[in-house]
Scaffold this active site. Structure first.
Site, PDB file in Angstrom:
ATOM      1  N   HIS A 108       0.815  -1.209   0.000  1.00  0.00           N
ATOM      2  CA  HIS A 108       0.000   0.000   0.000  1.00  0.00           C
ATOM      3  C   HIS A 108       0.853   1.266   0.000  1.00  0.00           C
ATOM      4  O   HIS A 108       2.014   1.260   0.427  1.00  0.00           O
ATOM      5  CB  HIS A 108      -0.938   0.015   1.199  1.00  0.00           C
ATOM      6  CG  HIS A 108      -2.075  -0.943   1.084  1.00  0.00           C
ATOM      7  ND1 HIS A 108      -2.892  -1.269   2.141  1.00  0.00           N
ATOM      8  CD2 HIS A 108      -2.554  -1.649   0.022  1.00  0.00           C
ATOM      9  CE1 HIS A 108      -3.817  -2.136   1.753  1.00  0.00           C
ATOM     10  NE2 HIS A 108      -3.626  -2.380   0.473  1.00  0.00           N
ATOM     11  N   ASP A 110       0.856   3.847   1.888  1.00  0.00           N
ATOM     12  CA  ASP A 110       1.392   4.337   3.165  1.00  0.00           C
ATOM     13  C   ASP A 110       2.576   3.517   3.639  1.00  0.00           C
ATOM     14  O   ASP A 110       3.077   3.722   4.747  1.00  0.00           O
ATOM     15  CB  ASP A 110       0.308   4.402   4.243  1.00  0.00           C
ATOM     16  CG  ASP A 110      -0.423   3.088   4.451  1.00  0.00           C
ATOM     17  OD1 ASP A 110      -0.177   2.132   3.695  1.00  0.00           O
ATOM     18  OD2 ASP A 110      -1.258   3.010   5.374  1.00  0.00           O
ATOM     19  N   HIS A 169      -4.242  -7.512   7.226  1.00  0.00           N
ATOM     20  CA  HIS A 169      -4.668  -6.272   6.581  1.00  0.00           C
ATOM     21  C   HIS A 169      -4.425  -6.332   5.075  1.00  0.00           C
ATOM     22  O   HIS A 169      -5.197  -5.780   4.282  1.00  0.00           O
ATOM     23  CB  HIS A 169      -3.908  -5.102   7.201  1.00  0.00           C
ATOM     24  CG  HIS A 169      -4.040  -3.825   6.439  1.00  0.00           C
ATOM     25  ND1 HIS A 169      -5.166  -3.038   6.497  1.00  0.00           N
ATOM     26  CD2 HIS A 169      -3.175  -3.189   5.605  1.00  0.00           C
ATOM     27  CE1 HIS A 169      -4.999  -1.976   5.729  1.00  0.00           C
ATOM     28  NE2 HIS A 169      -3.796  -2.045   5.176  1.00  0.00           N
ATOM     29  N   CYS A 188       0.138  -2.232   9.692  1.00  0.00           N
ATOM     30  CA  CYS A 188      -1.316  -2.065   9.640  1.00  0.00           C
ATOM     31  C   CYS A 188      -2.112  -3.313  10.012  1.00  0.00           C
ATOM     32  O   CYS A 188      -3.337  -3.234  10.150  1.00  0.00           O
ATOM     33  CB  CYS A 188      -1.728  -1.591   8.250  1.00  0.00           C
ATOM     34  SG  CYS A 188      -1.016  -0.013   7.775  1.00  0.00           S
ATOM     35  N   LYS A 191      -4.180  -3.091  15.042  1.00  0.00           N
ATOM     36  CA  LYS A 191      -4.906  -1.844  15.254  1.00  0.00           C
ATOM     37  C   LYS A 191      -4.569  -1.258  16.625  1.00  0.00           C
ATOM     38  O   LYS A 191      -4.377  -1.999  17.590  1.00  0.00           O
ATOM     39  CB  LYS A 191      -6.411  -2.069  15.140  1.00  0.00           C
ATOM     40  CG  LYS A 191      -6.851  -2.856  13.917  1.00  0.00           C
ATOM     41  CD  LYS A 191      -6.428  -2.183  12.624  1.00  0.00           C
ATOM     42  CE  LYS A 191      -7.156  -0.880  12.390  1.00  0.00           C
ATOM     43  NZ  LYS A 191      -6.805  -0.306  11.060  1.00  0.00           N
ATOM     44  N   ASN A 200      -9.558  -0.026   6.493  1.00  0.00           N
ATOM     45  CA  ASN A 200      -9.622  -0.450   5.096  1.00  0.00           C
ATOM     46  C   ASN A 200      -9.355  -1.950   4.982  1.00  0.00           C
ATOM     47  O   ASN A 200      -8.258  -2.419   5.289  1.00  0.00           O
ATOM     48  CB  ASN A 200      -8.582   0.333   4.283  1.00  0.00           C
ATOM     49  CG  ASN A 200      -8.545  -0.095   2.823  1.00  0.00           C
ATOM     50  OD1 ASN A 200      -9.457  -0.745   2.324  1.00  0.00           O
ATOM     51  ND2 ASN A 200      -7.481   0.277   2.145  1.00  0.00           N
TER      52      ASN A 200
END
Length: 254
Positions: A108, A110, A169, A188, A191, A200
């Site tokens: 991803h 990020d 994730h 990610c 949490k 997401n």
């Protein structure tokens, strides 16, 4: 074990967002309007970059710097090349080190939004073979060096154990364990305690995610410091909180 500040532990224990003090009472350092850095141990730094992420609005994302002498590694980049460059310049100016290596948690933005800039600066990048496959399938720039399940790297004398625990994730997400510091950069897949949902899940492996969390609980010490991809660090309670969110998720329990 290298010292982790008792002040940092107090922050983690009370689950206060990272707005206090780090190692030896040092405050967070603002290196730009949207990037802060806090020293965790002699050689490890936590950075948080806040950027606009689609429908999610302004989102703070965590990454790490491992630095020893003139050598440094970056774990995840911010979303943009500009923010990535700002961190690289801070490492050079404040720490006297060059980021020679990069580790991607997953594919991803990020995690690898600044990958092109790092490559242009001569940084060698590492990721799961699954991450490289995901990047190639989507036609985006991929990390260079692949590993399957485990890989150990060193930033100077700082040991970093890369491990693929299973899908969560994202199907390709990994963790990085710093054994001397008792710190787990989980990204990610874990949490923070303020999270009320899984966020997401578009690319998530929901069926694997609970088992992946159990793998982390079984593999790493119960007193480890756990750093999520977003939000405040904590301990193993972050992993258990993620399991609770999974148990409540309508995606798993329609």
């Amino acid at each position: 074990m290298k010292k982790i500040s008792t002040i940092l532990i107090a922050i983690i224990t009370s689950q206060i967002a990272l707005c206090g003090y780090g190692r030896d009472g040092a405050k967070k350092i603002d290196i730009s309007d949207n990037i802060t850095v806090m020293q965790l141990t002699d050689n490890l730094y936590l950075y948080t970059a806040t950027e606009q992420i689609g429908e999610w609005g302004l989102v703070p994302s965590n990454g790490m710097i491992a630095a020893d002498g003139e050598t440094a590694y970056m774990l995840d980049t911010p979303m943009s090349e500009t923010a990535t460059r700002q961190i690289v310049e801070w490492v050079r100016e404040a720490l006297g080190a060059k980021i020679t290596g990069f580790i991607a948690n997953h594919w991803h933005g990020d995690c690898i939004g600044g990958l092109h800039y790092l490559h242009s600066a001569g940084t060698v990048s590492y990721a799961s073979d699954k991450t490289i496959a995901e990047c190639n399938a989507r036609g985006i720039e991929a990390p260079q060096q692949a590993f399957a399940d485990t890989l150990t790297l060193y930033a100077g004398c700082v040991e970093m154990q890369l491990f693929y625990p299973g899908g969560a994730h994202a199907r390709d997400n990994i963790v990085v364990w710093f054994p001397a510091e008792n710190i787990l950069f989980a990204g990610c897949m874990v949490k923070d305690l303020e999270a009320e949902s899984l966020g997401n899940t578009e690319d998530a492996s929901l069926e694997e995610w609970p088992g992946t969390m159990q793998t982390l609980l079984d593999k790493y010490p119960s007193d480890a410091v756990v750093i999520p991809g977003h939000g405040a660090p904590g301990g193993a309670d972050l992993i258990r909180h993620t399991i609770t969110l999974l148990q409540k998720s309508p995606s798993l329990h329609p």
